[in-house]
Design an enzyme around this catalytic site. Structure first.
Site, PDB file in Angstrom:
ATOM      1  N   ASP A 235      11.639  33.990 -41.891  1.00  0.00           N
ATOM      2  CA  ASP A 235      12.381  35.238 -42.109  1.00  0.00           C
ATOM      3  C   ASP A 235      11.429  36.400 -41.876  1.00  0.00           C
ATOM      4  O   ASP A 235      10.253  36.333 -42.258  1.00  0.00           O
ATOM      5  CB  ASP A 235      12.942  35.305 -43.534  1.00  0.00           C
ATOM      6  CG  ASP A 235      14.124  36.261 -43.637  1.00  0.00           C
ATOM      7  OD1 ASP A 235      13.971  37.437 -43.252  1.00  0.00           O
ATOM      8  OD2 ASP A 235      15.197  35.841 -44.106  1.00  0.00           O
ATOM      9  N   LYS A 300      29.601  31.449 -41.609  1.00  0.00           N
ATOM     10  CA  LYS A 300      30.361  32.611 -42.059  1.00  0.00           C
ATOM     11  C   LYS A 300      31.711  32.618 -41.342  1.00  0.00           C
ATOM     12  O   LYS A 300      31.802  32.314 -40.148  1.00  0.00           O
ATOM     13  CB  LYS A 300      29.589  33.897 -41.775  1.00  0.00           C
ATOM     14  CG  LYS A 300      28.145  33.868 -42.282  1.00  0.00           C
ATOM     15  CD  LYS A 300      28.032  33.545 -43.773  1.00  0.00           C
ATOM     16  CE  LYS A 300      26.571  33.424 -44.193  1.00  0.00           C
ATOM     17  NZ  LYS A 300      26.419  33.112 -45.629  1.00  0.00           N
TER      18      LYS A 300
END
Length: 351
Positions: A235, A300
Protein backbone atom coordinates in the site's frame (compact mmCIF):
# COMPACT_ATOMS: atom_id res chain seq x y z
CA UNK A 1 -44.19 -25.80 3.78
CA UNK A 2 -44.17 -24.17 0.38
CA UNK A 3 -42.44 -20.91 1.42
CA UNK A 4 -38.73 -20.24 1.79
CA UNK A 5 -37.88 -17.39 4.16
CA UNK A 6 -34.47 -15.78 3.64
CA UNK A 7 -32.64 -13.23 5.80
CA UNK A 8 -30.32 -10.69 4.20
CA UNK A 9 -28.60 -7.35 4.64
CA UNK A 10 -31.13 -4.48 4.50
CA UNK A 11 -31.22 -3.08 0.97
CA UNK A 12 -30.26 -6.37 -0.70
CA UNK A 13 -33.70 -7.96 -0.81
CA UNK A 14 -33.74 -7.64 -4.61
CA UNK A 15 -30.46 -9.53 -4.90
CA UNK A 16 -31.83 -12.36 -2.76
CA UNK A 17 -34.95 -12.52 -4.93
CA UNK A 18 -32.83 -12.63 -8.09
CA UNK A 19 -30.56 -15.34 -6.69
CA UNK A 20 -33.29 -17.60 -5.30
CA UNK A 21 -35.33 -17.20 -8.51
CA UNK A 22 -32.25 -18.20 -10.51
CA UNK A 23 -31.78 -21.23 -8.27
CA UNK A 24 -35.43 -22.25 -8.65
CA UNK A 25 -35.16 -22.00 -12.44
CA UNK A 26 -32.07 -24.24 -12.47
CA UNK A 27 -33.91 -26.80 -10.31
CA UNK A 28 -37.10 -26.50 -12.39
CA UNK A 29 -39.12 -25.36 -9.36
CA UNK A 30 -42.12 -23.17 -10.25
CA UNK A 31 -42.87 -20.29 -7.91
CA UNK A 32 -42.25 -16.60 -7.30
CA UNK A 33 -40.15 -14.40 -5.04
CA UNK A 34 -41.24 -11.31 -3.17
CA UNK A 35 -39.69 -8.80 -0.79
CA UNK A 36 -40.29 -5.37 0.69
CA UNK A 37 -37.35 -2.97 0.22
CA UNK A 38 -35.46 -2.42 3.45
CA UNK A 39 -37.13 -5.35 5.21
CA UNK A 40 -33.92 -7.44 5.50
CA UNK A 41 -35.76 -10.52 4.27
CA UNK A 42 -37.28 -12.11 1.20
CA UNK A 43 -39.60 -15.00 0.42
CA UNK A 44 -39.85 -17.57 -2.33
CA UNK A 45 -43.27 -19.16 -2.62
CA UNK A 46 -43.21 -22.55 -4.33
CA UNK A 47 -46.20 -23.69 -6.36
CA UNK A 48 -45.90 -27.17 -4.85
CA UNK A 49 -45.59 -27.77 -1.10
CA UNK A 50 -42.80 -30.34 -1.48
CA UNK A 51 -40.62 -28.06 -3.58
CA UNK A 52 -39.40 -26.00 -0.63
CA UNK A 53 -37.73 -29.04 0.85
CA UNK A 54 -36.45 -30.12 -2.57
CA UNK A 55 -34.77 -26.76 -3.13
CA UNK A 56 -33.10 -26.80 0.28
CA UNK A 57 -31.87 -30.37 -0.13
CA UNK A 58 -30.56 -29.72 -3.64
CA UNK A 59 -28.08 -26.98 -2.75
CA UNK A 60 -25.65 -26.21 0.04
CA UNK A 61 -26.60 -23.07 1.92
CA UNK A 62 -22.97 -21.91 1.96
CA UNK A 63 -23.01 -21.79 -1.83
CA UNK A 64 -25.60 -18.97 -1.79
CA UNK A 65 -24.22 -15.45 -2.03
CA UNK A 66 -26.72 -12.97 -0.59
CA UNK A 67 -28.96 -14.90 1.87
CA UNK A 68 -27.70 -14.88 5.47
CA UNK A 69 -30.10 -17.57 6.65
CA UNK A 70 -32.96 -19.65 5.25
CA UNK A 71 -35.82 -21.85 6.37
CA UNK A 72 -38.90 -23.48 4.85
CA UNK A 73 -42.31 -23.28 6.46
CA UNK A 74 -45.14 -20.79 6.79
CA UNK A 75 -46.37 -17.74 8.68
CA UNK A 76 -48.35 -18.04 11.91
CA UNK A 77 -50.47 -15.24 13.35
CA UNK A 78 -50.35 -15.12 17.13
CA UNK A 79 -52.88 -13.75 19.62
CA UNK A 80 -52.02 -11.21 22.29
CA UNK A 81 -52.03 -13.96 24.91
CA UNK A 82 -51.47 -17.73 24.93
CA UNK A 83 -49.08 -17.52 21.98
CA UNK A 84 -47.49 -20.85 22.89
CA UNK A 85 -50.69 -22.88 22.46
CA UNK A 86 -51.30 -21.37 19.03
CA UNK A 87 -47.71 -22.06 18.00
CA UNK A 88 -47.91 -25.67 19.17
CA UNK A 89 -51.07 -26.16 17.11
CA UNK A 90 -49.36 -24.65 14.05
CA UNK A 91 -46.36 -26.95 14.52
CA UNK A 92 -48.45 -30.12 14.82
CA UNK A 93 -47.50 -31.33 11.33
CA UNK A 94 -43.86 -30.25 11.59
CA UNK A 95 -41.20 -32.91 12.20
CA UNK A 96 -39.59 -33.33 15.59
CA UNK A 97 -36.65 -30.91 15.74
CA UNK A 98 -33.29 -31.27 17.43
CA UNK A 99 -32.68 -27.61 18.29
CA UNK A 100 -34.45 -24.25 18.44
CA UNK A 101 -33.43 -20.75 17.38
CA UNK A 102 -35.60 -17.67 17.81
CA UNK A 103 -34.63 -15.08 15.22
CA UNK A 104 -35.54 -11.55 14.13
CA UNK A 105 -34.77 -9.63 10.94
CA UNK A 106 -31.84 -7.19 10.86
CA UNK A 107 -33.84 -3.95 11.09
CA UNK A 108 -34.49 -1.50 13.92
CA UNK A 109 -37.94 -3.02 14.43
CA UNK A 110 -36.40 -6.47 14.45
CA UNK A 111 -33.79 -5.53 17.03
CA UNK A 112 -36.54 -4.20 19.32
CA UNK A 113 -38.06 -7.70 19.30
CA UNK A 114 -34.86 -9.29 20.62
CA UNK A 115 -35.84 -8.69 24.26
CA UNK A 116 -39.24 -10.28 23.67
CA UNK A 117 -37.59 -13.32 22.06
CA UNK A 118 -35.19 -13.78 24.98
CA UNK A 119 -38.10 -13.79 27.44
CA UNK A 120 -40.28 -15.99 25.25
CA UNK A 121 -37.67 -18.65 24.46
CA UNK A 122 -37.51 -20.43 27.84
CA UNK A 123 -41.27 -21.09 28.26
CA UNK A 124 -41.59 -21.98 24.56
CA UNK A 125 -38.68 -24.41 24.75
CA UNK A 126 -40.23 -26.05 27.82
CA UNK A 127 -43.59 -26.43 26.05
CA UNK A 128 -41.98 -27.87 22.90
CA UNK A 129 -40.02 -30.41 24.95
CA UNK A 130 -43.14 -31.43 26.85
CA UNK A 131 -45.11 -31.81 23.59
CA UNK A 132 -42.38 -33.99 22.08
CA UNK A 133 -41.71 -31.51 19.25
CA UNK A 134 -38.18 -30.73 20.45
CA UNK A 135 -35.44 -33.14 21.48
CA UNK A 136 -31.69 -32.83 22.00
CA UNK A 137 -30.46 -34.37 18.74
CA UNK A 138 -28.05 -32.54 16.44
CA UNK A 139 -28.98 -34.84 13.54
CA UNK A 140 -32.57 -33.61 13.41
CA UNK A 141 -33.74 -30.39 11.71
CA UNK A 142 -33.50 -27.06 13.52
CA UNK A 143 -36.71 -25.17 14.29
CA UNK A 144 -36.22 -21.55 13.20
CA UNK A 145 -38.85 -19.11 14.42
CA UNK A 146 -38.42 -15.66 12.88
CA UNK A 147 -40.56 -13.04 14.61
CA UNK A 148 -41.72 -10.23 12.32
CA UNK A 149 -43.62 -8.80 15.32
CA UNK A 150 -45.05 -10.07 18.58
CA UNK A 151 -48.07 -11.22 16.61
CA UNK A 152 -46.50 -12.67 13.45
CA UNK A 153 -43.84 -15.37 13.20
CA UNK A 154 -42.42 -17.43 10.36
CA UNK A 155 -42.25 -21.01 11.61
CA UNK A 156 -39.53 -22.68 9.59
CA UNK A 157 -37.13 -25.59 9.64
CA UNK A 158 -33.74 -26.24 8.10
CA UNK A 159 -31.33 -29.13 8.21
CA UNK A 160 -28.86 -28.46 11.01
CA UNK A 161 -25.87 -28.99 8.69
CA UNK A 162 -27.23 -26.87 5.84
CA UNK A 163 -27.97 -23.42 7.22
CA UNK A 164 -26.18 -20.48 8.79
CA UNK A 165 -23.72 -21.24 11.58
CA UNK A 166 -25.08 -18.32 13.66
CA UNK A 167 -28.68 -17.20 14.33
CA UNK A 168 -29.81 -14.90 11.50
CA UNK A 169 -26.40 -15.48 9.95
CA UNK A 170 -24.91 -12.78 12.19
CA UNK A 171 -21.56 -13.74 13.76
CA UNK A 172 -20.72 -12.80 17.31
CA UNK A 173 -17.15 -11.61 16.77
CA UNK A 174 -15.37 -9.31 19.19
CA UNK A 175 -13.39 -6.42 17.75
CA UNK A 176 -9.76 -6.80 18.88
CA UNK A 177 -8.62 -3.52 20.43
CA UNK A 178 -5.11 -3.98 19.01
CA UNK A 179 -6.36 -4.06 15.40
CA UNK A 180 -5.92 -0.75 13.52
CA UNK A 181 -9.36 -0.80 11.84
CA UNK A 182 -12.75 -2.48 12.13
CA UNK A 183 -12.27 -4.00 8.68
CA UNK A 184 -10.28 -6.69 10.49
CA UNK A 185 -13.57 -8.44 11.29
CA UNK A 186 -14.27 -8.97 7.57
CA UNK A 187 -11.29 -11.28 7.22
CA UNK A 188 -11.99 -13.12 10.47
CA UNK A 189 -15.60 -13.71 9.42
CA UNK A 190 -14.43 -14.88 5.99
CA UNK A 191 -12.22 -17.51 7.62
CA UNK A 192 -15.13 -18.71 9.74
CA UNK A 193 -17.37 -18.94 6.69
CA UNK A 194 -15.00 -20.50 4.16
CA UNK A 195 -12.62 -22.61 6.25
CA UNK A 196 -13.81 -25.36 8.61
CA UNK A 197 -12.61 -24.50 12.11
CA UNK A 198 -10.78 -27.79 12.47
CA UNK A 199 -8.62 -26.87 9.42
CA UNK A 200 -7.43 -23.48 10.68
CA UNK A 201 -4.24 -24.81 12.27
CA UNK A 202 -3.30 -26.44 8.97
CA UNK A 203 -4.34 -23.74 6.49
CA UNK A 204 -3.58 -20.68 8.65
CA UNK A 205 -0.43 -22.02 10.25
CA UNK A 206 2.36 -20.01 11.92
CA UNK A 207 5.25 -19.43 9.55
CA UNK A 208 3.12 -19.23 6.41
CA UNK A 209 3.51 -16.27 4.05
CA UNK A 210 0.90 -13.82 2.79
CA UNK A 211 0.48 -10.69 0.70
CA UNK A 212 -2.09 -8.07 1.73
CA UNK A 213 -2.94 -5.84 -1.23
CA UNK A 214 -4.24 -2.42 -0.23
CA UNK A 215 -3.20 -3.18 3.32
CA UNK A 216 -3.14 0.23 5.06
CA UNK A 217 -3.66 0.81 7.90
CA UNK A 218 -3.54 -2.95 8.50
CA UNK A 219 -6.88 -4.38 9.60
CA UNK A 220 -6.50 -7.53 7.52
CA UNK A 221 -2.75 -7.71 8.09
CA UNK A 222 -3.43 -7.78 11.84
CA UNK A 223 -5.46 -11.00 11.50
CA UNK A 224 -2.60 -12.67 9.63
CA UNK A 225 0.04 -11.45 12.09
CA UNK A 226 -2.15 -12.62 14.97
CA UNK A 227 -1.71 -16.13 13.58
CA UNK A 228 2.06 -15.56 13.18
CA UNK A 229 1.86 -15.47 9.38
CA UNK A 230 4.54 -13.35 7.69
CA UNK A 231 2.96 -10.57 5.62
CA UNK A 232 4.06 -8.37 2.76
CA UNK A 233 1.75 -5.37 3.15
CA UNK A 234 1.33 -3.56 -0.17
CA UNK A 235 0.00 0.00 0.00
CA UNK A 236 1.22 3.52 -0.71
CA UNK A 237 -0.42 4.61 2.53
CA UNK A 238 1.02 4.27 6.05
CA UNK A 239 0.73 1.08 8.10
CA UNK A 240 0.00 1.02 11.83
CA UNK A 241 3.28 1.27 13.75
CA UNK A 242 2.27 -1.56 16.08
CA UNK A 243 2.21 -3.95 13.12
CA UNK A 244 5.58 -2.80 11.83
CA UNK A 245 7.10 -3.43 15.26
CA UNK A 246 5.74 -7.00 15.29
CA UNK A 247 8.55 -8.34 13.13
CA UNK A 248 6.06 -10.15 10.89
CA UNK A 249 5.38 -7.36 8.36
CA UNK A 250 7.31 -5.94 5.42
CA UNK A 251 5.72 -2.78 3.98
CA UNK A 252 5.98 -2.36 0.20
CA UNK A 253 4.88 1.04 -1.09
CA UNK A 254 3.42 -0.02 -4.43
CA UNK A 255 0.24 -0.34 -6.47
CA UNK A 256 -1.66 -3.41 -5.32
CA UNK A 257 -2.77 -4.22 -8.87
CA UNK A 258 0.73 -4.31 -10.34
CA UNK A 259 2.63 -5.84 -7.42
CA UNK A 260 3.90 -9.40 -7.80
CA UNK A 261 5.75 -11.35 -5.09
CA UNK A 262 9.24 -12.70 -5.82
CA UNK A 263 8.15 -16.11 -4.60
CA UNK A 264 4.70 -17.74 -4.36
CA UNK A 265 2.91 -17.22 -1.04
CA UNK A 266 0.36 -19.24 0.86
CA UNK A 267 -2.23 -16.44 1.05
CA UNK A 268 -3.24 -13.33 -0.84
CA UNK A 269 -5.85 -11.04 0.69
CA UNK A 270 -7.26 -7.86 -0.81
CA UNK A 271 -9.83 -5.25 0.20
CA UNK A 272 -9.15 -2.53 -2.37
CA UNK A 273 -11.95 -0.20 -3.51
CA UNK A 274 -11.92 -0.76 -7.28
CA UNK A 275 -14.22 -1.76 -10.12
CA UNK A 276 -15.12 -5.42 -9.59
CA UNK A 277 -14.11 -6.46 -13.12
CA UNK A 278 -10.55 -5.27 -12.54
CA UNK A 279 -10.40 -7.05 -9.19
CA UNK A 280 -11.74 -10.24 -10.78
CA UNK A 281 -9.01 -10.12 -13.42
CA UNK A 282 -6.40 -9.74 -10.68
CA UNK A 283 -7.82 -12.77 -8.84
CA UNK A 284 -7.50 -14.86 -12.00
CA UNK A 285 -3.89 -13.75 -12.46
CA UNK A 286 -2.82 -14.56 -8.90
CA UNK A 287 -4.40 -18.01 -8.82
CA UNK A 288 -3.72 -18.75 -12.48
CA UNK A 289 -0.01 -17.95 -12.29
CA UNK A 290 0.44 -19.79 -9.01
CA UNK A 291 1.34 -16.65 -7.05
CA UNK A 292 -0.75 -17.86 -4.09
CA UNK A 293 -2.44 -21.01 -2.86
CA UNK A 294 -5.50 -19.39 -1.28
CA UNK A 295 -7.07 -15.95 -1.49
CA UNK A 296 -9.73 -13.85 0.22
CA UNK A 297 -10.75 -10.87 -1.90
CA UNK A 298 -13.58 -8.37 -1.67
CA UNK A 299 -15.49 -7.40 -4.82
CA UNK A 300 -17.12 -3.97 -4.61
CA UNK A 301 -20.62 -4.03 -6.08
CA UNK A 302 -22.20 -1.83 -8.76
CA UNK A 303 -25.37 0.13 -8.01
CA UNK A 304 -27.62 -2.00 -10.23
CA UNK A 305 -27.88 -5.64 -11.32
CA UNK A 306 -25.62 -6.64 -8.45
CA UNK A 307 -26.42 -10.35 -8.41
CA UNK A 308 -26.11 -10.61 -12.20
CA UNK A 309 -22.73 -8.84 -12.15
CA UNK A 310 -21.34 -11.02 -9.35
CA UNK A 311 -22.53 -14.16 -11.11
CA UNK A 312 -20.94 -12.99 -14.38
CA UNK A 313 -17.59 -12.27 -12.72
CA UNK A 314 -17.52 -15.57 -10.83
CA UNK A 315 -18.26 -17.45 -14.04
CA UNK A 316 -15.49 -15.51 -15.77
CA UNK A 317 -12.96 -16.38 -13.05
CA UNK A 318 -14.01 -20.03 -13.06
CA UNK A 319 -13.82 -20.40 -16.83
CA UNK A 320 -10.51 -18.54 -17.02
CA UNK A 321 -8.88 -20.82 -14.46
CA UNK A 322 -10.40 -23.91 -16.09
CA UNK A 323 -8.88 -22.87 -19.43
CA UNK A 324 -5.50 -22.94 -17.71
CA UNK A 325 -6.19 -26.53 -16.66
CA UNK A 326 -6.41 -25.59 -12.97
CA UNK A 327 -8.66 -27.00 -10.29
CA UNK A 328 -9.74 -24.15 -8.01
CA UNK A 329 -12.61 -24.08 -5.54
CA UNK A 330 -14.46 -20.75 -5.48
CA UNK A 331 -16.80 -19.45 -2.79
CA UNK A 332 -18.59 -16.12 -2.55
CA UNK A 333 -20.68 -14.57 0.21
CA UNK A 334 -21.98 -11.22 1.31
CA UNK A 335 -20.75 -11.45 4.87
CA UNK A 336 -22.35 -9.65 7.79
CA UNK A 337 -19.41 -7.24 7.99
CA UNK A 338 -19.54 -6.53 4.24
CA UNK A 339 -21.37 -3.45 3.01
CA UNK A 340 -21.71 -2.75 -0.72
CA UNK A 341 -19.50 -5.74 -1.48
CA UNK A 342 -19.12 -9.50 -1.43
CA UNK A 343 -16.20 -11.61 -0.24
CA UNK A 344 -14.65 -14.28 -2.46
CA UNK A 345 -12.52 -17.19 -1.31
CA UNK A 346 -10.44 -19.21 -3.75
CA UNK A 347 -8.29 -22.25 -3.09
CA UNK A 348 -6.00 -23.85 -5.63
CA UNK A 349 -5.79 -27.65 -5.54
CA UNK A 350 -2.84 -29.67 -6.77
CA UNK A 351 0.38 -28.10 -8.00
Amino acid sequence: MNTLFLHCRPGFEGEVCAEITDLAARLDVPGYSKAKPGSACAEFVCSEAADGERMMRSVRFNSLIFPRQWARGGFVMLPESDRISVLLDALADYPVCGSLWLEVVDTNDGKELSTFCKKFEAPLRKALLKAGKLVDDARKPRLLLTFKSGREVFAGIAEADNQAMWPMGIPRLKFPREAPSRSTLKLEEAWHHFIPREQWDQRLAPGMTAVDLGAAPGGWTWQLVNREIRVTAVDNGPMAESLMYSGFVVHQRADGFTFRPRHPVHWMVCDIVEKPARTAAMIETWLGEGLCREAVVNLKLPMKQRYAEVRRLLDRIESGLAERGLKVSIGCKQLYHDREEVTCHLRRHGK
